[in-house]
Design an enzyme around this catalytic site. Sequence first.
Site, PDB file in Angstrom:
ATOM      1  N   PHE A 248       3.006  23.029 -12.086  1.00  0.00           N
ATOM      2  CA  PHE A 248       2.321  22.947 -10.937  1.00  0.00           C
ATOM      3  C   PHE A 248       1.533  21.388 -11.041  1.00  0.00           C
ATOM      4  O   PHE A 248       1.072  21.141 -12.052  1.00  0.00           O
ATOM      5  CB  PHE A 248       1.607  23.769 -10.560  1.00  0.00           C
ATOM      6  CG  PHE A 248       0.510  23.441  -9.306  1.00  0.00           C
ATOM      7  CD1 PHE A 248       1.063  23.428  -8.030  1.00  0.00           C
ATOM      8  CD2 PHE A 248      -0.751  23.604  -9.597  1.00  0.00           C
ATOM      9  CE1 PHE A 248       0.251  23.243  -6.970  1.00  0.00           C
ATOM     10  CE2 PHE A 248      -1.748  23.037  -8.387  1.00  0.00           C
ATOM     11  CZ  PHE A 248      -1.211  22.959  -7.181  1.00  0.00           C
ATOM     12  N   GLN A 249       1.783  20.494 -10.183  1.00  0.00           N
ATOM     13  CA  GLN A 249       1.230  19.301 -10.184  1.00  0.00           C
ATOM     14  C   GLN A 249       1.411  18.498 -11.454  1.00  0.00           C
ATOM     15  O   GLN A 249       0.600  17.673 -11.675  1.00  0.00           O
ATOM     16  CB  GLN A 249      -0.455  19.132  -9.999  1.00  0.00           C
ATOM     17  CG  GLN A 249      -0.766  19.907  -8.557  1.00  0.00           C
ATOM     18  CD  GLN A 249      -2.196  19.699  -8.281  1.00  0.00           C
ATOM     19  OE1 GLN A 249      -3.149  19.845  -8.967  1.00  0.00           O
ATOM     20  NE2 GLN A 249      -2.426  19.418  -7.011  1.00  0.00           N
TER      21      GLN A 249
ATOM     22  N   MET B  34      -1.015 -10.990  10.488  1.00  0.00           N
ATOM     23  CA  MET B  34      -0.133 -11.935   9.574  1.00  0.00           C
ATOM     24  C   MET B  34       1.410 -11.635   9.790  1.00  0.00           C
ATOM     25  O   MET B  34       2.357 -12.600   9.836  1.00  0.00           O
ATOM     26  CB  MET B  34      -0.632 -11.516   8.322  1.00  0.00           C
ATOM     27  CG  MET B  34       0.070 -12.188   7.103  1.00  0.00           C
ATOM     28  SD  MET B  34      -0.118 -13.962   7.471  1.00  0.00           S
ATOM     29  CE  MET B  34      -1.630 -14.627   6.516  1.00  0.00           C
TER      30      MET B  34
ATOM     31  N   GLU C 113      -7.926   8.960  -3.763  1.00  0.00           N
ATOM     32  CA  GLU C 113      -7.903   8.420  -5.073  1.00  0.00           C
ATOM     33  C   GLU C 113      -7.517   6.837  -4.891  1.00  0.00           C
ATOM     34  O   GLU C 113      -8.101   5.926  -5.987  1.00  0.00           O
ATOM     35  CB  GLU C 113      -6.862   8.898  -6.090  1.00  0.00           C
ATOM     36  CG  GLU C 113      -7.304  10.317  -6.509  1.00  0.00           C
ATOM     37  CD  GLU C 113      -6.908  11.523  -5.524  1.00  0.00           C
ATOM     38  OE1 GLU C 113      -6.603  11.147  -4.668  1.00  0.00           O
ATOM     39  OE2 GLU C 113      -7.058  12.685  -6.089  1.00  0.00           O
TER      40      GLU C 113
HETATM   41  C1  LIG Z   1      -1.451 -12.835   2.440  1.00  0.00           C
HETATM   42  C2  LIG Z   1      -1.428 -13.393   1.376  1.00  0.00           C
HETATM   43  C3  LIG Z   1      -1.540 -15.055   1.486  1.00  0.00           C
HETATM   44  C4  LIG Z   1      -1.582 -15.587   0.182  1.00  0.00           C
HETATM   45  N1  LIG Z   1      -1.392 -17.092   0.159  1.00  0.00           N
HETATM   46  C5  LIG Z   1      -2.105 -17.722  -0.957  1.00  0.00           C
HETATM   47  C6  LIG Z   1      -2.231 -19.131  -0.678  1.00  0.00           C
HETATM   48  O1  LIG Z   1      -2.040 -19.763   0.350  1.00  0.00           O
HETATM   49  N2  LIG Z   1      -2.735 -19.757  -2.015  1.00  0.00           N
HETATM   50  C7  LIG Z   1      -2.856 -19.060  -3.019  1.00  0.00           C
HETATM   51  O2  LIG Z   1      -3.244 -19.773  -3.923  1.00  0.00           O
HETATM   52  N3  LIG Z   1      -2.547 -17.892  -3.201  1.00  0.00           N
HETATM   53  C8  LIG Z   1      -2.274 -17.202  -2.037  1.00  0.00           C
HETATM   54  N4  LIG Z   1      -2.109 -15.654  -2.177  1.00  0.00           N
HETATM   55  C9  LIG Z   1      -2.379 -15.026  -3.480  1.00  0.00           C
HETATM   56  C10 LIG Z   1      -1.015 -15.093  -4.264  1.00  0.00           C
HETATM   57  O3  LIG Z   1      -0.010 -14.367  -3.998  1.00  0.00           O
HETATM   58  C11 LIG Z   1      -1.461 -15.089  -5.844  1.00  0.00           C
HETATM   59  O4  LIG Z   1      -2.151 -13.695  -5.983  1.00  0.00           O
HETATM   60  C12 LIG Z   1      -2.272 -15.959  -6.446  1.00  0.00           C
HETATM   61  O5  LIG Z   1      -2.007 -17.409  -6.054  1.00  0.00           O
HETATM   62  C13 LIG Z   1      -2.250 -16.170  -7.815  1.00  0.00           C
HETATM   63  O6  LIG Z   1      -3.443 -16.597  -8.490  1.00  0.00           O
HETATM   64  P1  LIG Z   1      -3.627 -17.398  -9.782  1.00  0.00           P
HETATM   65  O7  LIG Z   1      -2.463 -18.196 -10.040  1.00  0.00           O
HETATM   66  O8  LIG Z   1      -4.939 -17.894  -9.967  1.00  0.00           O
HETATM   67  O9  LIG Z   1      -3.087 -16.273 -10.750  1.00  0.00           O
HETATM   68  P2  LIG Z   1      -3.930 -14.887 -11.189  1.00  0.00           P
HETATM   69  O10 LIG Z   1      -3.213 -13.614 -10.672  1.00  0.00           O
HETATM   70  O11 LIG Z   1      -5.458 -14.796 -11.091  1.00  0.00           O
HETATM   71  O12 LIG Z   1      -3.599 -14.738 -12.702  1.00  0.00           O
HETATM   72  C14 LIG Z   1      -4.387 -15.397 -13.835  1.00  0.00           C
HETATM   73  C15 LIG Z   1      -3.641 -16.153 -14.613  1.00  0.00           C
HETATM   74  O13 LIG Z   1      -4.681 -16.801 -15.712  1.00  0.00           O
HETATM   75  C16 LIG Z   1      -4.495 -15.964 -16.820  1.00  0.00           C
HETATM   76  N5  LIG Z   1      -5.634 -15.705 -17.635  1.00  0.00           N
HETATM   77  C17 LIG Z   1      -6.283 -14.613 -17.545  1.00  0.00           C
HETATM   78  N6  LIG Z   1      -7.132 -14.639 -18.169  1.00  0.00           N
HETATM   79  C18 LIG Z   1      -7.303 -15.604 -19.019  1.00  0.00           C
HETATM   80  C19 LIG Z   1      -8.175 -16.554 -20.038  1.00  0.00           C
HETATM   81  N7  LIG Z   1      -9.458 -15.743 -20.464  1.00  0.00           N
HETATM   82  N8  LIG Z   1      -7.868 -17.521 -20.493  1.00  0.00           N
HETATM   83  C20 LIG Z   1      -6.680 -18.172 -19.817  1.00  0.00           C
HETATM   84  N9  LIG Z   1      -5.890 -17.699 -18.966  1.00  0.00           N
HETATM   85  C21 LIG Z   1      -6.231 -16.456 -18.571  1.00  0.00           C
HETATM   86  C22 LIG Z   1      -3.242 -15.042 -16.827  1.00  0.00           C
HETATM   87  O14 LIG Z   1      -2.556 -14.872 -17.814  1.00  0.00           O
HETATM   88  C23 LIG Z   1      -2.479 -15.345 -15.340  1.00  0.00           C
HETATM   89  O15 LIG Z   1      -1.684 -16.147 -15.804  1.00  0.00           O
HETATM   90  C24 LIG Z   1      -1.732 -15.045  -1.087  1.00  0.00           C
HETATM   91  C25 LIG Z   1      -1.748 -13.640  -1.195  1.00  0.00           C
HETATM   92  C26 LIG Z   1      -1.783 -12.781   0.082  1.00  0.00           C
HETATM   93  C27 LIG Z   1      -1.772 -11.580   0.016  1.00  0.00           C
HETATM   94  C1  LIG Z   2      -0.397  -1.567   2.311  1.00  0.00           C
HETATM   95  C2  LIG Z   2       0.428  -2.588   2.992  1.00  0.00           C
HETATM   96  N1  LIG Z   2       1.444  -2.555   3.732  1.00  0.00           N
HETATM   97  C3  LIG Z   2       1.745  -3.408   4.605  1.00  0.00           C
HETATM   98  C4  LIG Z   2       1.704  -4.737   4.328  1.00  0.00           C
HETATM   99  C5  LIG Z   2       2.208  -5.942   4.996  1.00  0.00           C
HETATM  100  N2  LIG Z   2       1.043  -6.716   5.559  1.00  0.00           N
HETATM  101  C6  LIG Z   2       0.455  -7.679   5.472  1.00  0.00           C
HETATM  102  S1  LIG Z   2      -0.587  -8.344   6.363  1.00  0.00           S
HETATM  103  C7  LIG Z   2      -0.328  -7.128   7.529  1.00  0.00           C
HETATM  104  C8  LIG Z   2      -1.159  -6.957   8.849  1.00  0.00           C
HETATM  105  C9  LIG Z   2      -2.726  -6.608   8.552  1.00  0.00           C
HETATM  106  O1  LIG Z   2      -3.275  -6.536   9.786  1.00  0.00           O
HETATM  107  P1  LIG Z   2      -4.686  -6.512   9.879  1.00  0.00           P
HETATM  108  O2  LIG Z   2      -5.422  -5.840   8.852  1.00  0.00           O
HETATM  109  O3  LIG Z   2      -5.121  -6.232  11.496  1.00  0.00           O
HETATM  110  O4  LIG Z   2      -5.133  -7.894   9.570  1.00  0.00           O
HETATM  111  P2  LIG Z   2      -4.942  -9.241  10.348  1.00  0.00           P
HETATM  112  O5  LIG Z   2      -3.602 -10.032   9.903  1.00  0.00           O
HETATM  113  O6  LIG Z   2      -4.513  -8.936  11.887  1.00  0.00           O
HETATM  114  O7  LIG Z   2      -5.967 -10.196  10.478  1.00  0.00           O
HETATM  115  C10 LIG Z   2       0.762  -6.430   6.961  1.00  0.00           C
HETATM  116  C11 LIG Z   2       0.941  -5.088   7.548  1.00  0.00           C
HETATM  117  C12 LIG Z   2       0.588  -4.862   3.224  1.00  0.00           C
HETATM  118  N3  LIG Z   2       0.115  -5.979   2.845  1.00  0.00           N
HETATM  119  N4  LIG Z   2      -0.107  -3.765   2.576  1.00  0.00           N
END
Ligand SMILES: Cc1cc2nc3c(=O)[nH]c(=O)nc-3n(C[C@H](O)[C@H](O)[C@H](O)COP(=O)(O)OP(=O)(O)OC[C@H]3O[C@@H](n4cnc5c(N)ncnc54)[C@H](O)[C@@H]3O)c2cc1C
Ligand SMILES: Cc1ncc(C[n+]2csc(CCOP(=O)(O)OP(=O)(O)O)c2C)c(N)n1
Lengths: 569, 163
Positions: free
Chosen positions: A112-113, A478, A50
């Site tokens: 159940f479920q 990471m 799912e």
């Molecule tokens: C491993 C990892 C590393 C990351 N590193 C970075 C990084 O280096 N840099 C980075 O930028 N992010 C990074 N992120 C992502 C970060 O966690 C956020 O998800 C992201 O930065 C949010 O993006 P955003 O501010 O554009 O907001 P979003 O989450 O895209 O939110 C959108 C915003 O726009 C508004 N909005 C929606 N529709 C409309 C509309 N029609 N008109 C006006 N407003 C609207 C919403 O209300 C909201 O406030 C990383 C994520 C991971 C998993």
């Molecule tokens: C469901 C879930 N569990 C744990 C994490 C924490 N986490 C972030 S990156 C990462 C490693 C990912 O490894 P891989 O897919 O091999 O990517 P790489 O960083 O090596 O490119 C983990 C465990 C997560 N983001 N999501």
Amino acid sequence: MQLSGAEITIRCLEEEGVEYIFGYPGGAVLFIYDALFQQDRVKHILVRHEQAALHAADAYARATGRPGVALVTSGPGVTNAVTGIATAYMDSIPMVVISGQVPTAAIGLDAFQEVDTVGITRPCVKHNFLVKRVEDLAETMKKAFYVATTGRPGPVLVDIPKDVSQQVTEFLYPAQIEMRSYNPVVKGHPGLIRQAVQMLLEARRPMVYAGGGVVLGEASEFLTRLVRELGVPCTNTLMGLGSYPATDPQFVGMLGMHGTYEANLAMHHCDVLLAVGARFDDRVIGNTRHFFVEGRRIIHIDIDPSSISKRVRVDVPIVGDVREVLQEMQRLVAETPQRLDPVALKQWWHQIGEWRGRECMHYERSDTLIKPQFVVETLYQVTQGDAIITSDVGQHQMWAAQYYKFDKPRRWLNSGGLGTMGFGLPAAMGAQLAFPDQVVACITGEASIQMCIQELSTCKQYHLPVKIVNLNNRYLGMVRQWQQILHGNRYSESYMDALPDFVKLAESYGHVGIRIENPADVEGALREAFALKERVVFLDFMTDPTENVFPMVKAGQGLTEMLLGAEDL
Amino acid sequence: MRHILSLLLENEAGALSRVAGLFSARGYNIESLTVAPTEDPTLSRMTIVTNGSAEVMEQITKQLNKLVDVVKVFDLNEGRHLERELMLVKMRAEGGAREEIKRTADIFRGRIVDVTDQTYTIELTGPRDKLDAFLEALDPLMILETVRTGASGIGRGDWIMRV
Ligand SMILES: Cc1cc2nc3c(=O)[nH]c(=O)nc-3n(C[C@H](O)[C@H](O)[C@H](O)COP(=O)(O)OP(=O)(O)OC[C@H]3O[C@@H](n4cnc5c(N)ncnc54)[C@H](O)[C@@H]3O)c2cc1C
Ligand SMILES: Cc1ncc(C[n+]2csc(CCOP(=O)(O)OP(=O)(O)O)c2C)c(N)n1
Ligand SMILES: [Mg+2]
């Protein structure tokens, strides 16, 4: 017309123009599956878990802008779906999730479920409903689509007890719906918009910071026009990539934790910052105290008032739809002959040019080790920058964001807010269904891909020829990177031991697998894979296990405190 | 700072848990929360007493407004308003103490609503401080039980909150 609740559910989907529904059957939804069986307008995609149904529906929405729809059974069906619901919620993705529930008479009896679906999902949906009477079903479905797709979008769940899906009533789908308790704002405040335009025109060091809201609000075109007209620099968040063309000279790259040197410094040193559909996330601005700069003024456009002044105080808050507000700003700019001071702007670009000179995206090339950045760059060339790219979570996600240049919105589908490993492959399926003729590639890691690997089977069943680009570094890369930089090289549980042979694994699902061990073979393998238009190809790139993502702002630090490469460690 | 928020929300199952869930999920304080249907049975009126800085209050109000079941939110601190709370206090009341308790209750305009040989139950309404003051005026050793409803608030005069 008298229809059963199950038939009504499907008819509502039809009325909403739903093409695909992603799901998995079970006891509580048997009537709904029976109704699905007896029609052929709404097509059902049977996933293998799912979570994947949710991600596929979510990516369908990200790629098309239309709401994704998923269908799961009660109990474990719902709990499996929760990760996918939360993923969509964090990134504001419009989705309608239909879940089966035990019969109304059994609710609360530990049947159940049975799980309290409305309770479990409440904190990760925009709204949810438990339908207690079949007479309320059609209107509830209408509300679900309305709430999911308007204002700040998000997932809405409709929980349908089994007896409700069986009972019969007159079917009437409301053409329109009004809710006194839900009236999202669209138009921005004219006075504030005027003030914002004036502030921008008077800026000496302007900066535009655009996020996922621009993609969600279909406003890329307006953003691009305004930025070009004013001649100002523009950065994107991870979620905003593609909302401004990455190959445009005014684009300074992504900002944030792994953003470019120039984007992060420009954020810090600008005097007027226009934030559009971006929410000042902690991964984007780092430490809020460090982010604060005396005298810098901030204009913030967002449809959700609670995104404004949440982490950062702003000077001009504009609540409204980006598309409307940017259009209005453009109109005001066109009305006046005033433009930004050319001398100041030139100096500002000169400064940005110096920062660009640091070439923060430079990496050591190698003849012996496959550099992950090189794989993404080559993928970009081979697909001519025109693929839909999905990704999982980790280093590979950041390299994908940094080295694939997105010129258009809705081409980059990734889990930013929740950071859900397992998103990539099912997301690729959703995108491929939406755009059967598009090249769809999933950039993943050997750990992430194993979180939804079972979907290789779904790809086979529905002939979804997605390409999997596995940047296999044998590490939870990471995690390993943080352990190296922040935890004294103690690599606690971050080595991926006992990996499967991905080539054989792909083959056993009926797909093509290719392992690539030499840099010289990278391009050839990619070309070979994309030539196999009808097949799923699993490309297992054995990459440099020690490579790290740079630049990097350590958690809790300020945007200007970047590590630019191994020499900074 | 202490704030009294007044909400109109759809009188639907789950609306209360959405509000309560929001406060716990985002780490906001609840001093008290009261809710009951209004004269229009499709609507409930809720009073929440909370506290937080101006920034926190701004977020609380915005987040509450964002809940789909919430129709209106008012911060009563923004205008002149009334605040009332109901308290029931069960006291040990024997011998000479009976007269003493009765007198104290009278001073605070409390009413004795239940009587046994050993106990009095006193009903008292008023703003929070009045209820607190009454409790302080009583001999703590004699208090058997107290129950308070939490504050209900309403704007004064023509400051009216309806849909
Ligand atoms: C491993 C990892 C590393 C990351 N590193 C970075 C990084 O280096 N840099 C980075 O930028 N992010 C990074 N992120 C992502 C970060 O966690 C956020 O998800 C992201 O930065 C949010 O993006 P955003 O501010 O554009 O907001 P979003 O989450 O895209 O939110 C959108 C915003 O726009 C508004 N909005 C929606 N529709 C409309 C509309 N029609 N008109 C006006 N407003 C609207 C919403 O209300 C909201 O406030 C990383 C994520 C991971 C998993
Ligand atoms: C469901 C879930 N569990 C744990 C994490 C924490 N986490 C972030 S990156 C990462 C490693 C990912 O490894 P891989 O897919 O091999 O990517 P790489 O960083 O090596 O490119 C983990 C465990 C997560 N983001 N999501
Ligand atoms: Mg890895």
